[in-house]
Design an enzyme around this catalytic site. Structure first.
Site, short mmCIF file in Angstrom:
data_model
loop_
_atom_site.label_atom_id
_atom_site.label_comp_id
_atom_site.label_asym_id
_atom_site.label_seq_id
_atom_site.Cartn_x
_atom_site.Cartn_y
_atom_site.Cartn_z
N LYS A 184 0.83 -1.20 0.00
CA LYS A 184 0.00 0.00 0.00
C LYS A 184 0.87 1.26 0.00
O LYS A 184 2.09 1.20 -0.05
CB LYS A 184 -0.95 -0.03 1.21
CG LYS A 184 -1.96 -1.17 1.18
CD LYS A 184 -2.84 -1.11 -0.04
CE LYS A 184 -4.08 -1.99 0.06
NZ LYS A 184 -3.82 -3.42 0.25
N ASN A 185 0.22 2.42 0.09
CA ASN A 185 0.93 3.69 -0.10
C ASN A 185 1.83 4.06 1.06
O ASN A 185 2.70 4.91 0.91
CB ASN A 185 -0.08 4.80 -0.38
CG ASN A 185 -0.80 4.59 -1.71
OD1 ASN A 185 -0.57 3.59 -2.39
ND2 ASN A 185 -1.65 5.51 -2.08
#
Length: 378
Positions: A184-185
């Protein structure tokens, strides 16, 4: 996969990240200590200043959110089929009926007109997903929820750090869930969080993820015990994030703007190279949205997605497909959900191919992906 396979997603860990974690290991707290509180405060500042409850995963965040919203038997949760299964399964586990609304054919975001046709007086939650990193149309979804007395939930596993109409992810829906999985980010290893605009919902979320424990003497039902006393009024679970994970998350938050910038650069490089290639269709960006791109979902036309997927993998490029429509999973199919329910989502799935996208991807890596894909398509 071989060791030389270029992954489709990967964490970016710096020396500062490592030092932040080792500092916790040398200290007095490993779990539920000052790093957890600091991480929740930092996420709150990023997401509109609302109550944040950190937790062990994005799936845990969804479970907590639905429980805090009071989802249970007899309720309906309207959501998208173009998501990871947890968006729907966490509502179903609490006894709700999941109602799938189709997606916009261009963006794969839940279509407000389909939601409008799906809501009833039994609708408890409208759960949208910020697919690939751009926010769903919460300005259109919120009035639909308000009209039937429901709440909006943003599954923002893909989109932390993004905005829509100048407002940050976390400030767009009544409740927002985040994921900090390695691809994820930003990452805490495993982890997630729930952002709650309504303080009582935030308190319910906190207590649910903390085994249901109530520690406020003003709320005690047993009043003759000592200062050690705590009570459980509703069942809960242990979904608490650790100080170790939170230290990593705090360090990663300092780099989030740079992560977002690099993801945007890579996305632009893909767009420029692929938008005029016959047999491909590049992602469509919704107006008013500044995405925090998590996926690059190119569409492979002409029924060639599997052929191209296998060719990319054979060339050492770790492409992925996101996602099989949720109601195709046997657990939902056995309940009577049938293929054909959401034609736009099924058409999107038939063509979607996620190209590698992560901050440490070099320009040379991106060029390799582009050249291999174009060669296979042509």
């Amino acid at each position: 996969m071989t060791s030389s396979m270029l992954p489709y997603g990967r964490q970016s860990i710096s020396q500062e990240d490592i030092e932040a974690v080792t500092a916790v290991l040398r200290g007095d707290w490993l779990t539920t200590g000052p790093a957890v509180a600091a991480f929740e405060t930092a996420v709150s500042e990023l997401t509109g200043g609302h109550r944040v409850v950190s937790c062990t995963s994005g799936t845990a965040a969804l479970h907590i959110a639905y429980a805090a919203l009071g989802v249970g038997p007899g309720d309906e949760v309207v959501t998208t089929p173009m998501t990871f299964v947890a968006t729907a399964s966490c509502a179903a586990m609490l006894g709700a009926t999941v109602v799938f609304a189709d997606v916009d054919a261009d963006t794969a975001l839940i279509d407000p007109s389909a939601v409008e046709a799906a809501v009833t007086d039994r609708t408890k939650v409208i759960a949208a997903v910020d697919y690939a990193g751009q926010a769903a149309d919460y300005a259109a979804l919120q009035p639909l929820a308000d009209r039937v007395g429901a709440r909006t939930l943003a599954d923002a596993a893909h989109s932390i750090g993004g905005t829509a109409d100048g407002r940050p992810i976390g400030d767009l829906a009544d409740v927002t869930t985040l994921s900090f999985f390695p691809t994820k980010n930003l990452t805490t290893g495993e982890g997630g969080a729930v952002v709650c605009k309504d303080p009582p919902i935030g308190q319910r979320a906190h207590e649910f993820h903390f085994i249901g424990l109530v520690r406020d003497p003003d709320r005690f039902e047993i009043t003759d015990e000592g200062p050690w006393h705590q009570e459980v009024h509703e069942y809960g679970v242990n979904y608490r994030l650790t100080d170790i994970a939170s230290a990593l998350g705090l360090s990663q938050l300092k780099r989030l703007a740079g992560f977002k910038r690099r993801r945007t650069e890579i996305t632009a490089r893909y767009n420029d190279a692929l938008r005029d290639v016959d047999g491909l269709r590049t992602p469509v960006q919704r107006a008013g949205v500044d995405p925090a791109w998590h996926l690059y979902p190119v569409r492979v036309l002409g029924g060639r997605r599997r052929e191209v997927f296998e060719g990319m993998r054979a060339a050492g490029i770790g492409v992925q497909v996101n996602y099989i429509p949720v109601y195709w999973h046997p657990v939902f199919a056995r309940q009577g959900y049938r293929r054909g329910l959401c034609p736009n989502a099924e058409a999107f799935y038939a063509e979607e191919l996620s190209l590698p996208l992560f901050p440490d991807l070099t320009d040379a890596d991106v060029d390799r992906v582009i050249e291999t894909l174009v060669k296979l398509v042509r």
